[in-house]
Design a protein around this motif. Structure first.
Motif, PDB file in Angstrom:
ATOM      1  N   LEU A  33      -1.451  -0.589   7.762  1.00 40.08           N
ATOM      2  CA  LEU A  33      -2.532   0.259   7.254  1.00 40.08           C
ATOM      3  C   LEU A  33      -2.080   1.710   7.152  1.00 40.08           C
ATOM      4  CD1 LEU A  33      -5.454   0.673   6.389  1.00 40.08           C
ATOM      5  CD2 LEU A  33      -6.066   0.857   8.808  1.00 40.08           C
ATOM      6  N   GLU A  34      -1.437   2.214   8.184  1.00 38.78           N
ATOM      7  CA  GLU A  34      -0.924   3.588   8.168  1.00 38.78           C
ATOM      8  C   GLU A  34       0.015   3.803   6.982  1.00 38.78           C
ATOM      9  OE1 GLU A  34      -0.522   6.376  11.119  1.00 38.78           O
ATOM     10  OE2 GLU A  34      -2.576   5.873  10.586  1.00 38.78           O
ATOM     11  N   LEU A  37      -1.985   3.844   3.696  1.00 39.01           N
ATOM     12  CA  LEU A  37      -2.757   5.082   3.571  1.00 39.01           C
ATOM     13  C   LEU A  37      -1.855   6.258   3.231  1.00 39.01           C
ATOM     14  CD1 LEU A  37      -5.296   4.723   6.522  1.00 39.01           C
ATOM     15  CD2 LEU A  37      -5.696   4.302   4.097  1.00 39.01           C
ATOM     16  N   THR A  43      -6.857   9.599   3.922  1.00 38.42           N
ATOM     17  CA  THR A  43      -7.079   9.697   5.360  1.00 38.42           C
ATOM     18  C   THR A  43      -7.812   8.455   5.847  1.00 38.42           C
ATOM     19  OG1 THR A  43      -9.212  10.785   5.151  1.00 38.42           O
ATOM     20  CG2 THR A  43      -7.257  12.220   5.234  1.00 38.42           C
ATOM     21  N   LYS A  44      -7.816   8.249   7.149  1.00 36.29           N
ATOM     22  CA  LYS A  44      -8.541   7.111   7.721  1.00 36.29           C
ATOM     23  C   LYS A  44     -10.034   7.238   7.449  1.00 36.29           C
ATOM     24  CE  LYS A  44      -5.151   6.656  11.369  1.00 36.29           C
ATOM     25  NZ  LYS A  44      -4.876   6.952  12.765  1.00 36.29           N
TER      26      LYS A  44
END
Length: 62
Positions: A33-34, A37, A43-44
């Protein structure tokens, strides 16, 4: 008169206007996920806002 404490004000403001959304992910899922992104430049928080918008859109289509 009490002196203005900006840090205390910010803490109170955040308590009234924000809530944390916490989730446990497997390390591999989190890393993936990081990476995604970062590639998209999201951003989260924006990722979560986009997910909410998508859920609303799907709900409205029903």
């Amino acid at each position: 008169m009490e002196e203005f404490d900006q840090q205390k004000y910010i803490q109170q403001y955040n308590k009234q206007h924000y809530k944390a959304f916490k989730v446990d992910l497997k390390k591999e899922e989190f890393d993936e996920l990081e990476e995604l992104l970062n590639k998209k430049g999201i951003t989260k928080a924006q990722f979560l806002r986009n997910a909410i918008a998508n859920l609303r859109k799907k709900e409205e289509q029903k």
